[in-house]
Design a protein around this motif. Sequence first.
Motif, PDB file in Angstrom:
ATOM      1  N   PRO A  84       3.862  53.863 -15.322  1.00  0.00           N
ATOM      2  CA  PRO A  84       3.252  55.102 -14.814  1.00  0.00           C
ATOM      3  C   PRO A  84       3.871  55.458 -13.434  1.00  0.00           C
ATOM      4  CG  PRO A  84       1.858  53.153 -15.342  1.00  0.00           C
ATOM      5  CD  PRO A  84       3.450  52.686 -15.670  1.00  0.00           C
ATOM      6  N   TYR A  85       4.487  54.827 -12.828  1.00  0.00           N
ATOM      7  CA  TYR A  85       4.995  55.386 -11.465  1.00  0.00           C
ATOM      8  C   TYR A  85       6.227  56.245 -11.558  1.00  0.00           C
ATOM      9  CZ  TYR A  85       7.819  55.878  -7.109  1.00  0.00           C
ATOM     10  OH  TYR A  85       8.460  56.488  -6.120  1.00  0.00           O
ATOM     11  N   THR A  86       7.252  55.721 -12.610  1.00  0.00           N
ATOM     12  CA  THR A  86       8.179  56.673 -12.886  1.00  0.00           C
ATOM     13  C   THR A  86       8.030  57.916 -13.839  1.00  0.00           C
ATOM     14  OG1 THR A  86       8.936  55.120 -14.864  1.00  0.00           O
ATOM     15  CG2 THR A  86      10.046  54.764 -12.668  1.00  0.00           C
ATOM     16  N   ALA A  87       7.021  57.532 -14.605  1.00  0.00           N
ATOM     17  CA  ALA A  87       6.432  58.860 -15.706  1.00  0.00           C
ATOM     18  C   ALA A  87       5.990  60.043 -14.476  1.00  0.00           C
ATOM     19  CB  ALA A  87       5.338  58.389 -16.411  1.00  0.00           C
ATOM     20  N   LYS A  88       5.416  59.537 -13.596  1.00  0.00           N
ATOM     21  CA  LYS A  88       4.687  60.638 -12.770  1.00  0.00           C
ATOM     22  C   LYS A  88       5.906  61.593 -12.086  1.00  0.00           C
ATOM     23  CE  LYS A  88       1.508  62.162  -9.181  1.00  0.00           C
ATOM     24  NZ  LYS A  88       0.505  61.729  -8.175  1.00  0.00           N
ATOM     25  N   GLY A  89       6.900  60.684 -11.443  1.00  0.00           N
ATOM     26  CA  GLY A  89       7.893  61.151 -10.748  1.00  0.00           C
ATOM     27  C   GLY A  89       8.940  62.067 -11.669  1.00  0.00           C
ATOM     28  N   LEU A  90       9.195  61.416 -12.798  1.00  0.00           N
ATOM     29  CA  LEU A  90      10.247  62.014 -13.691  1.00  0.00           C
ATOM     30  C   LEU A  90       9.529  63.513 -14.175  1.00  0.00           C
ATOM     31  CD1 LEU A  90      11.865  59.062 -15.477  1.00  0.00           C
ATOM     32  CD2 LEU A  90      13.026  60.725 -14.098  1.00  0.00           C
TER      33      LEU A  90
ATOM     34  N   MET B 135       3.246  48.041   1.616  1.00  0.00           N
ATOM     35  CA  MET B 135       2.741  49.378   1.748  1.00  0.00           C
ATOM     36  C   MET B 135       1.318  49.408   2.652  1.00  0.00           C
ATOM     37  SD  MET B 135       2.104  50.273  -2.395  1.00  0.00           S
ATOM     38  CE  MET B 135       3.721  49.482  -2.522  1.00  0.00           C
ATOM     39  N   GLY B 136       0.741  48.492   2.777  1.00  0.00           N
ATOM     40  CA  GLY B 136      -0.548  48.420   3.870  1.00  0.00           C
ATOM     41  C   GLY B 136      -1.570  48.697   3.022  1.00  0.00           C
ATOM     42  N   ASP B 137      -1.696  50.127   2.497  1.00  0.00           N
ATOM     43  CA  ASP B 137      -3.005  50.516   1.849  1.00  0.00           C
ATOM     44  C   ASP B 137      -2.989  49.887   0.390  1.00  0.00           C
ATOM     45  OD1 ASP B 137      -3.456  52.080   3.753  1.00  0.00           O
ATOM     46  OD2 ASP B 137      -2.094  53.801   2.801  1.00  0.00           O
ATOM     47  N   LYS B 138      -4.280  49.903  -0.063  1.00  0.00           N
ATOM     48  CA  LYS B 138      -4.447  49.250  -1.511  1.00  0.00           C
ATOM     49  C   LYS B 138      -3.530  49.724  -2.485  1.00  0.00           C
ATOM     50  CE  LYS B 138      -8.554  48.213  -4.045  1.00  0.00           C
ATOM     51  NZ  LYS B 138      -8.876  49.517  -5.238  1.00  0.00           N
ATOM     52  N   VAL B 139      -3.085  48.921  -3.416  1.00  0.00           N
ATOM     53  CA  VAL B 139      -2.236  49.198  -4.307  1.00  0.00           C
ATOM     54  C   VAL B 139      -3.078  50.349  -5.535  1.00  0.00           C
ATOM     55  CG1 VAL B 139      -0.651  48.830  -6.404  1.00  0.00           C
ATOM     56  CG2 VAL B 139      -0.598  47.334  -4.272  1.00  0.00           C
ATOM     57  N   ARG B 140      -2.441  51.344  -5.838  1.00  0.00           N
ATOM     58  CA  ARG B 140      -3.263  52.252  -6.670  1.00  0.00           C
ATOM     59  C   ARG B 140      -2.507  52.193  -7.987  1.00  0.00           C
ATOM     60  NH1 ARG B 140      -2.533  57.900  -8.162  1.00  0.00           N
ATOM     61  NH2 ARG B 140      -4.561  58.802  -8.664  1.00  0.00           N
ATOM     62  N   LYS B 141      -3.425  51.539  -9.007  1.00  0.00           N
ATOM     63  CA  LYS B 141      -2.650  51.289 -10.575  1.00  0.00           C
ATOM     64  C   LYS B 141      -3.350  52.276 -11.208  1.00  0.00           C
ATOM     65  CE  LYS B 141      -2.147  46.255  -9.688  1.00  0.00           C
ATOM     66  NZ  LYS B 141      -2.557  44.749 -10.510  1.00  0.00           N
ATOM     67  N   VAL B 142      -2.785  52.946 -11.971  1.00  0.00           N
ATOM     68  CA  VAL B 142      -3.084  53.828 -13.085  1.00  0.00           C
ATOM     69  C   VAL B 142      -2.328  53.627 -14.377  1.00  0.00           C
ATOM     70  CG1 VAL B 142      -3.814  55.701 -11.372  1.00  0.00           C
ATOM     71  CG2 VAL B 142      -1.518  55.740 -12.377  1.00  0.00           C
ATOM     72  N   SER B 143      -2.988  53.943 -15.393  1.00  0.00           N
ATOM     73  CA  SER B 143      -2.415  53.851 -16.864  1.00  0.00           C
ATOM     74  C   SER B 143      -1.122  54.798 -16.886  1.00  0.00           C
ATOM     75  CB  SER B 143      -3.067  53.691 -17.990  1.00  0.00           C
ATOM     76  OG  SER B 143      -3.585  55.170 -18.143  1.00  0.00           O
ATOM     77  N   TYR B 144      -0.348  54.724 -17.792  1.00  0.00           N
ATOM     78  CA  TYR B 144       0.779  55.823 -18.078  1.00  0.00           C
ATOM     79  C   TYR B 144       0.084  57.264 -18.640  1.00  0.00           C
ATOM     80  CZ  TYR B 144       5.344  57.232 -19.918  1.00  0.00           C
ATOM     81  OH  TYR B 144       6.488  57.878 -20.361  1.00  0.00           O
TER      82      TYR B 144
ATOM     83  N   ASN C 143      -1.287  62.685 -17.056  1.00  0.00           N
ATOM     84  CA  ASN C 143      -2.348  63.392 -16.875  1.00  0.00           C
ATOM     85  C   ASN C 143      -2.412  64.312 -15.629  1.00  0.00           C
ATOM     86  OD1 ASN C 143      -5.553  64.126 -16.650  1.00  0.00           O
ATOM     87  ND2 ASN C 143      -4.831  64.557 -18.605  1.00  0.00           N
ATOM     88  N   GLU C 144      -2.082  63.340 -14.682  1.00  0.00           N
ATOM     89  CA  GLU C 144      -2.374  63.594 -13.171  1.00  0.00           C
ATOM     90  C   GLU C 144      -1.232  64.553 -12.767  1.00  0.00           C
ATOM     91  OE1 GLU C 144      -3.932  60.783 -10.194  1.00  0.00           O
ATOM     92  OE2 GLU C 144      -1.647  60.590  -9.521  1.00  0.00           O
ATOM     93  N   VAL C 145      -0.031  64.200 -13.066  1.00  0.00           N
ATOM     94  CA  VAL C 145       1.130  65.054 -12.664  1.00  0.00           C
ATOM     95  C   VAL C 145       1.097  66.383 -13.632  1.00  0.00           C
ATOM     96  CG1 VAL C 145       2.701  63.829 -14.369  1.00  0.00           C
ATOM     97  CG2 VAL C 145       3.737  65.145 -12.348  1.00  0.00           C
TER      98      VAL C 145
ATOM     99  N   ARG D  82      -1.303  49.448 -17.896  1.00  0.00           N
ATOM    100  CA  ARG D  82      -1.132  49.570 -16.473  1.00  0.00           C
ATOM    101  C   ARG D  82      -0.070  48.845 -15.853  1.00  0.00           C
ATOM    102  NH1 ARG D  82      -6.089  51.279 -13.522  1.00  0.00           N
ATOM    103  NH2 ARG D  82      -7.655  51.714 -15.150  1.00  0.00           N
ATOM    104  N   SER D  83       0.604  49.375 -14.742  1.00  0.00           N
ATOM    105  CA  SER D  83       1.637  48.783 -14.390  1.00  0.00           C
ATOM    106  C   SER D  83       1.316  48.121 -13.177  1.00  0.00           C
ATOM    107  CB  SER D  83       2.977  49.491 -13.860  1.00  0.00           C
ATOM    108  OG  SER D  83       2.768  50.112 -12.893  1.00  0.00           O
ATOM    109  N   ASP D  84       1.863  47.230 -12.324  1.00  0.00           N
ATOM    110  CA  ASP D  84       1.708  46.469 -11.122  1.00  0.00           C
ATOM    111  C   ASP D  84       1.999  47.632  -9.938  1.00  0.00           C
ATOM    112  OD1 ASP D  84       0.390  44.464 -12.180  1.00  0.00           O
ATOM    113  OD2 ASP D  84       2.201  43.279 -12.317  1.00  0.00           O
TER     114      ASP D  84
END
Lengths: 340, 351
Positions: A165-171, A1-10, A15-17, A194-196
Amino acid sequence: MGDKVRKVSYIQAVNEVLRQEMERDSSVIVMGEDVAGGGGRPDKKDAWGGPMRLTKGLIFEFGENRVRDTPISEAGFIGAGVGAAATGLRPVVELMYVGFLGVCADQIFNNAAKMHYMFGGKVKMPLTIMTATGAGLNNAAQHSETVYSVFTHYPGLKCVVPSGPYTAKGLYASAIRDDDPVIIFNNRPAMGLRSDDHVPEEPYTIPIGKASISVEGTDITLIGIGYTTRLCMEAAEELESDGYSVEVIDLLSISPLDTETILESVRKTRKVVIVDEDYPRCNVASDISALVAEEAFDYLDAPPKRVTPPHTSVPYSRALEAHWIPNKDKVVSAARQVLE
Amino acid sequence: MTLTTSGIDSKVLISMFRTMITIRRFEEQSKREADSGKLRGLHSSIGQEAVPTGMCAHLGDKDFIFGTHRSHHHCIAKGVDLRQMMAELLGKSTGTNKGKGGTMHIADIDKGMLGANGVVGSNIPVSIGAALSAQVLGTDHVSVVFFGDGAANQGALHEALNLAAIWKLPAIFVCENNRYAESTPFEYAVAGGSVANRAAGYDIPGVLVDGQSVLDMYEVSGEAVGRARAGEGPTLIEAQTYRYHGHFGADNPLAYRTEEEEEHYKEKDCIKRLTDYLVENAIATTEELDKLDQEAVESVAEAAKFANDSPFPNPEELFDDVYSDYPKGALVAGMQLDGLPDPGLVTPPSS
């Protein structure tokens, strides 16, 4: 993905979504117990930001009209969510723990689930209910349950279980934009993790009704639901070191169920273990087990196997709870039985 | 505008007469359809016509109402099409709900009728959600829920009253106290002997009204709607009324009440009282009112013909509207057409 991996907690991902969806659509509102906290006191605004801190800060951006602390009154405010959804809003309502289902079940099962069908499709129900599940925090029987089955039992409800966190935001984004009622189950013990995974800052959706294959393999299929996908991944690592090729399915949606992905995988690997933290009787794992037996019987090398808690309430003592809850070792042991 | 001694425009009075007589003729026809075996279980609203009529005279299509298992009168008062209603009773595809809801679930969102509901008290929290929408979206629409004296003892009422009061929602709670929850008398089941008095606990107006007087019902409804539209919060109205029939089709009410009591209430019949008022005050002649009655009979007969001539839904429609958005053709256990019941099962039993 090139850019830095953005890790956030669930919690941060949710909260972001919520913030992004509220910005995107002014008909999205949030309500529930302590979603801001300090209800009505101007100097104590956002005292909590939600019992799980999922809604932290939203009241400052979107105001008291759209972020509403409710009394402890689940039948009242979930019912109000149903009526609001039918009349032009997209409410996100928090049911603090799934164990509190009993006090508002009528609103969810008789009204949210049925109105669209019962009214001949003329009323839409864009209601999102988020609720906490999961044992492991010594919170005893009423605050540790994972209850999916009764929700998936009802036609009309959609049910999703983010695995990180990734699937949480999208779902969440998909659920809020969906015109049907969606229940989102958040595993509480995993909320702070946090997930990787890279979690993009820009909004994205993950389709409801579609499972994801976390890792491909050919010898056995492990099916996880939300947090138990993590257990499957850990088990897969151990089994792979023994030379097995393991496929892991992250179910993501438990209603509608992606039967196609499940059956395709099982027809390939010929073996399946399903890991579900819900009580074992009539749960999602037994539903999948029946599906596989009915639709892929001739492909199977071994009977489908389920890893679930025993048919007891969740015990308080950590000594007992540790035995109750599914873990990696139980998944590995079940997989070995199927493989050998 | 022609004001009468009641202070109500004569056109409104005539319109309310038309609504009430239409409800009664519709319910009489519903009973005939039920008696001939075309629908099972009918909760007749005969006797209670004035309650929704007086309220809905103040409402437009954008205002929402919510009903109960006994809701034909609510629907008609809110302007739902008689033909579609009767078709729904008979389970036809031309019904308000395409034959998916039936007598206990008639809904028509275009008319602001957000559904009859078969679970006692269940609609009360839903109704304040419509009021919440109005408040959040900044409209002046109001939401009205009708419920019976049986629902007065459901916790859902308490929760909804409390929320509506703390948020000052444009919500109106109308208890149609017809004195019986199924067979259980009001005085046995309702502590304190009053629903209206319960409003005091929430610091909102609680109004007791003669629900057999459409003039009184119109007046208290107007005040409640006015308060709601002005952002002054909810009102709880207890309308004292009476159902002339049993709880449902096969219930003999004399098993739990007396003929004397029934006669007492029938003497206060809401249609008879409005008729007398209109004639005595020279607002309408008996002939004019008879003509309105005849028109109601004709429109109900036309509705019944439409309903009886309409087709039943096709078997494939079983799977429509489970979700508004759902992958078509997705394999879901039980969502195949095989094993449908024999069509003979949906044919009404011969009377």
